[in-house]
Design a protein around this motif. Sequence first.
Motif, PDB file in Angstrom:
ATOM      1  N   SER A 171     -19.809   8.220   7.215  1.00  0.00           N
ATOM      2  CA  SER A 171     -19.642   7.679   5.856  1.00  0.00           C
ATOM      3  C   SER A 171     -20.679   6.573   5.716  1.00  0.00           C
ATOM      4  N   ARG A 172     -20.834   6.066   4.515  1.00  0.00           N
ATOM      5  CA  ARG A 172     -21.826   4.998   4.342  1.00  0.00           C
ATOM      6  C   ARG A 172     -21.428   3.785   5.168  1.00  0.00           C
ATOM      7  N   SER A 173     -20.131   3.550   5.297  1.00  0.00           N
ATOM      8  CA  SER A 173     -19.709   2.361   6.048  1.00  0.00           C
ATOM      9  C   SER A 173     -19.930   2.511   7.548  1.00  0.00           C
ATOM     10  N   THR A 174     -20.186   3.735   8.035  1.00  0.00           N
ATOM     11  CA  THR A 174     -20.529   3.889   9.451  1.00  0.00           C
ATOM     12  C   THR A 174     -22.023   4.199   9.618  1.00  0.00           C
ATOM     13  N   GLY A 196     -16.236  19.143 -15.936  1.00  0.00           N
ATOM     14  CA  GLY A 196     -15.930  17.868 -15.309  1.00  0.00           C
ATOM     15  C   GLY A 196     -16.135  17.919 -13.796  1.00  0.00           C
ATOM     16  N   TYR A 197     -15.276  17.244 -13.082  1.00  0.00           N
ATOM     17  CA  TYR A 197     -15.327  17.140 -11.623  1.00  0.00           C
ATOM     18  C   TYR A 197     -15.306  18.520 -10.948  1.00  0.00           C
ATOM     19  N   TYR A 198     -14.538  19.452 -11.541  1.00  0.00           N
ATOM     20  CA  TYR A 198     -14.393  20.761 -10.893  1.00  0.00           C
ATOM     21  C   TYR A 198     -15.704  21.534 -10.869  1.00  0.00           C
ATOM     22  N   GLN A 247      -3.593  18.691  -5.530  1.00  0.00           N
ATOM     23  CA  GLN A 247      -3.769  17.231  -5.580  1.00  0.00           C
ATOM     24  C   GLN A 247      -2.880  16.579  -4.516  1.00  0.00           C
ATOM     25  N   PHE A 248      -3.401  15.530  -3.912  1.00  0.00           N
ATOM     26  CA  PHE A 248      -2.607  14.795  -2.919  1.00  0.00           C
ATOM     27  C   PHE A 248      -1.547  13.959  -3.650  1.00  0.00           C
ATOM     28  N   HIS A 249      -0.510  13.563  -2.928  1.00  0.00           N
ATOM     29  CA  HIS A 249       0.478  12.665  -3.526  1.00  0.00           C
ATOM     30  C   HIS A 249      -0.199  11.377  -4.008  1.00  0.00           C
ATOM     31  N   ASP A 268     -25.529   8.286   5.085  1.00  0.00           N
ATOM     32  CA  ASP A 268     -25.424   8.535   3.647  1.00  0.00           C
ATOM     33  C   ASP A 268     -25.727  10.009   3.386  1.00  0.00           C
ATOM     34  N   ALA A 269     -24.731  10.740   2.955  1.00  0.00           N
ATOM     35  CA  ALA A 269     -24.901  12.181   2.754  1.00  0.00           C
ATOM     36  C   ALA A 269     -25.672  12.503   1.479  1.00  0.00           C
ATOM     37  N   VAL A 270     -25.842  11.536   0.579  1.00  0.00           N
ATOM     38  CA  VAL A 270     -26.659  11.777  -0.617  1.00  0.00           C
ATOM     39  C   VAL A 270     -28.145  11.703  -0.256  1.00  0.00           C
ATOM     40  N   GLY A 273     -18.449  20.264 -10.031  1.00  0.00           N
ATOM     41  CA  GLY A 273     -19.034  19.817  -8.770  1.00  0.00           C
ATOM     42  C   GLY A 273     -18.425  20.546  -7.579  1.00  0.00           C
ATOM     43  N   LYS A 274     -17.115  20.731  -7.614  1.00  0.00           N
ATOM     44  CA  LYS A 274     -16.451  21.410  -6.495  1.00  0.00           C
ATOM     45  C   LYS A 274     -16.861  22.887  -6.445  1.00  0.00           C
ATOM     46  N   LEU A 275     -17.005  23.527  -7.619  1.00  0.00           N
ATOM     47  CA  LEU A 275     -17.432  24.935  -7.631  1.00  0.00           C
ATOM     48  C   LEU A 275     -18.859  25.060  -7.102  1.00  0.00           C
ATOM     49  N   ALA A 314     -14.718  10.096   6.633  1.00  0.00           N
ATOM     50  CA  ALA A 314     -13.621   9.719   7.554  1.00  0.00           C
ATOM     51  C   ALA A 314     -12.876   8.463   7.125  1.00  0.00           C
ATOM     52  N   THR A 315     -13.443   7.710   6.168  1.00  0.00           N
ATOM     53  CA  THR A 315     -12.749   6.496   5.711  1.00  0.00           C
ATOM     54  C   THR A 315     -11.943   6.750   4.437  1.00  0.00           C
ATOM     55  N   GLY A 316     -11.959   7.991   3.940  1.00  0.00           N
ATOM     56  CA  GLY A 316     -11.289   8.299   2.678  1.00  0.00           C
ATOM     57  C   GLY A 316      -9.813   8.649   2.867  1.00  0.00           C
ATOM     58  N   THR A 317      -9.162   8.997   1.757  1.00  0.00           N
ATOM     59  CA  THR A 317      -7.718   9.277   1.762  1.00  0.00           C
ATOM     60  C   THR A 317      -7.366  10.379   2.757  1.00  0.00           C
ATOM     61  N   VAL A 318      -8.008  11.527   2.634  1.00  0.00           N
ATOM     62  CA  VAL A 318      -7.667  12.611   3.557  1.00  0.00           C
ATOM     63  C   VAL A 318      -8.497  12.509   4.837  1.00  0.00           C
TER      64      VAL A 318
HETATM   65  N1  NAP Z   1      -7.664  13.549  -3.966  1.00  0.00           N
HETATM   66  C1  NAP Z   1      -7.056  14.727  -4.184  1.00  0.00           C
HETATM   67  O1  NAP Z   1      -5.978  14.812  -4.782  1.00  0.00           O
HETATM   68  C2  NAP Z   1      -7.717  15.984  -3.633  1.00  0.00           C
HETATM   69  C3  NAP Z   1      -7.024  17.220  -3.672  1.00  0.00           C
HETATM   70  C4  NAP Z   1      -7.645  18.371  -3.143  1.00  0.00           C
HETATM   71  C5  NAP Z   1      -8.933  18.265  -2.605  1.00  0.00           C
HETATM   72  N2  NAP Z   1      -9.570  17.058  -2.608  1.00  0.00           N
HETATM   73  C6  NAP Z   1     -10.912  16.964  -2.034  1.00  0.00           C
HETATM   74  O2  NAP Z   1     -10.818  16.191  -0.850  1.00  0.00           O
HETATM   75  C7  NAP Z   1     -12.064  15.521  -0.637  1.00  0.00           C
HETATM   76  C8  NAP Z   1     -11.781  14.073  -0.245  1.00  0.00           C
HETATM   77  O3  NAP Z   1     -11.062  13.435  -1.279  1.00  0.00           O
HETATM   78  P1  NAP Z   1     -10.427  11.972  -1.031  1.00  0.00           P
HETATM   79  O4  NAP Z   1      -9.601  11.689  -2.232  1.00  0.00           O
HETATM   80  O5  NAP Z   1      -9.840  11.901   0.330  1.00  0.00           O
HETATM   81  O6  NAP Z   1     -11.758  11.085  -1.068  1.00  0.00           O
HETATM   82  P2  NAP Z   1     -11.906   9.467  -1.060  1.00  0.00           P
HETATM   83  O7  NAP Z   1     -10.634   8.828  -0.655  1.00  0.00           O
HETATM   84  O8  NAP Z   1     -12.526   9.081  -2.344  1.00  0.00           O
HETATM   85  O9  NAP Z   1     -12.958   9.242   0.128  1.00  0.00           O
HETATM   86  C9  NAP Z   1     -14.303   9.583  -0.030  1.00  0.00           C
HETATM   87  C10 NAP Z   1     -15.038   9.461   1.298  1.00  0.00           C
HETATM   88  O10 NAP Z   1     -16.403   9.852   1.094  1.00  0.00           O
HETATM   89  C11 NAP Z   1     -17.244   8.852   1.669  1.00  0.00           C
HETATM   90  N3  NAP Z   1     -18.510   8.849   0.930  1.00  0.00           N
HETATM   91  C12 NAP Z   1     -18.684   8.715  -0.412  1.00  0.00           C
HETATM   92  N4  NAP Z   1     -20.000   8.779  -0.718  1.00  0.00           N
HETATM   93  C13 NAP Z   1     -20.652   8.979   0.451  1.00  0.00           C
HETATM   94  C14 NAP Z   1     -22.016   9.150   0.804  1.00  0.00           C
HETATM   95  N5  NAP Z   1     -22.992   9.111  -0.117  1.00  0.00           N
HETATM   96  N6  NAP Z   1     -22.336   9.349   2.098  1.00  0.00           N
HETATM   97  C15 NAP Z   1     -21.379   9.352   3.061  1.00  0.00           C
HETATM   98  N7  NAP Z   1     -20.066   9.206   2.791  1.00  0.00           N
HETATM   99  C16 NAP Z   1     -19.709   9.012   1.503  1.00  0.00           C
HETATM  100  C17 NAP Z   1     -16.446   7.546   1.528  1.00  0.00           C
HETATM  101  O11 NAP Z   1     -16.841   6.580   2.471  1.00  0.00           O
HETATM  102  P3  NAP Z   1     -17.889   5.396   2.149  1.00  0.00           P
HETATM  103  O12 NAP Z   1     -17.491   4.831   0.809  1.00  0.00           O
HETATM  104  O13 NAP Z   1     -17.731   4.458   3.300  1.00  0.00           O
HETATM  105  O14 NAP Z   1     -19.220   6.027   2.126  1.00  0.00           O
HETATM  106  C18 NAP Z   1     -15.042   8.053   1.871  1.00  0.00           C
HETATM  107  O15 NAP Z   1     -14.889   8.120   3.280  1.00  0.00           O
HETATM  108  C19 NAP Z   1     -12.880  15.703  -1.928  1.00  0.00           C
HETATM  109  O16 NAP Z   1     -13.859  16.679  -1.717  1.00  0.00           O
HETATM  110  C20 NAP Z   1     -11.875  16.207  -2.938  1.00  0.00           C
HETATM  111  O17 NAP Z   1     -12.431  17.073  -3.889  1.00  0.00           O
HETATM  112  C21 NAP Z   1      -8.982  15.933  -3.085  1.00  0.00           C
END
Ligand code: NAP
Length: 249
Positions: free
Chosen positions: A31-34, A105-107, A131-133, A37-39, A109-111, A8-12
Motif C-alpha cells: 500500500s502507499r503507507s508501506t 459510476g464506481y462499477y 457490500q461489507f457490513h 504505489d499501484a497507480v 471501474g470494477k468491470l 493490506a491496510t484497508g477494510t478487507v
Molecule cells: N467495501 C465494500 O463494501 C466492498 C464490497 C465488495 C467488494 N469490494 C472491493 O474490495 C476492495 C477493497 O475495498 P475496501 O473497502 O476494503 O478498501 P479500503 O478500505 O478503501 O482500502 C483501500 C486500500 O487500498 C490502498 N491503496 C489505495 N490507493 C493505493 C495506491 N495508489 N497504491 C497502493 N495502495 C493503495 C489503501 O492503502 P493506502 O491508503 O495506505 O495506500 C488501502 O489499503 C475494492 O476493490 C472493492 O471494490 C468492496
Amino acid sequence: MRIAVAGATGTVGRQVARVAAERGHEVVPLSRSTGQDAVTSVGLVAALRGVEAVVDVLNTPSVLKQPAAAFFTATTRNLLAAEQRAGVPHHVVLSIVGIDGVDAGYYAGKLAQERLVTASAVPFSLLRATQFHEFADRFLRQARRGRFALVPAGLLRPVAASEVAERLVGAVEAGPGGRLADLTGPRDEQLTSLVERLAAAEGDPVRPVELRLPGAFWRAMRSGVLRGGPDADRGVITFDEWLAARTTI
Ligand SMILES: NC(=O)c1ccc[n+]([C@@H]2O[C@H](COP(=O)([O-])OP(=O)(O)OC[C@H]3O[C@@H](n4cnc5c(N)ncnc54)[C@H](OP(=O)(O)O)[C@@H]3O)[C@@H](O)[C@H]2O)c1
C-alpha cells in the motif's frame, strides 16, 4: 506461502492479512503507507520477489466513473505487469456481486478491472462479494447534514469482511480457479436501516433520510440486483452480529 496483499491496510485487506497470517502464511503488505504505489508502479516489482500469489483488494474513494475507471485500470495493469516481471503465478482479485450491465459510476471501474484480469496471461481467481457490513459506515460519516444523514435507497445483502477474507485466502491456497462462486451475506437489508442501527449502536441521535438518486449506479443499488442470485454462497454473520462484535469480525 508468501502472499502479497495489495491494499493490506484497508477494510478487507486487514482481514486478509490477519487470516493469511493465522493460517501460517507470510504476508507482504502493499500500500502507499508501506512504500508501494499501484497507480505509479513504484515499489511493486521489488516487493513481489518470491511471492506466490497477489490478493488485490485496492480501492479508491471515488464513486464517479472516470476516476474509478482510471484507478482500477492503472492499478490492475501495473500489478499484473509487475507480477509477470517477478514471476508471480496467481492473481486473486475481489469484485462486486451483480454489477454486470451496470457500466456506471464506481462499477464501471470494477468491470474494467475484471476485464483486464480475465484477459491477462497471469492465472487468476476472481471473487465477487456483496457490500461489507462496514458499507453503512460511509453514509453515517460522510452524508450527515446536521441531525440527518442523507442515505441513498439500497437493497443489499451485506457480508462480513472477515468471511470475504477467509474466502480470498482459501482461493490463494486452492490455486487459480478463474471466476469463483459469488459470496453474499445471510440477509436482505435496506441501507437506511443499516445506517440507523449503526448510529443507534454508537449512541448517535442522527436520523437517516432515504434519497432516490438518479442514474444507473444508484438504480442498481436500490433494485436489489446487487444481492446476487440463488447460486451464490452465503456467509453466516449477520449485520447485527457484526455490530455487536465489531472489533473482531
Ligand atoms: N467495501 C465494500 O463494501 C466492498 C464490497 C465488495 C467488494 N469490494 C472491493 O474490495 C476492495 C477493497 O475495498 P475496501 O473497502 O476494503 O478498501 P479500503 O478500505 O478503501 O482500502 C483501500 C486500500 O487500498 C490502498 N491503496 C489505495 N490507493 C493505493 C495506491 N495508489 N497504491 C497502493 N495502495 C493503495 C489503501 O492503502 P493506502 O491508503 O495506505 O495506500 C488501502 O489499503 C475494492 O476493490 C472493492 O471494490 C468492496
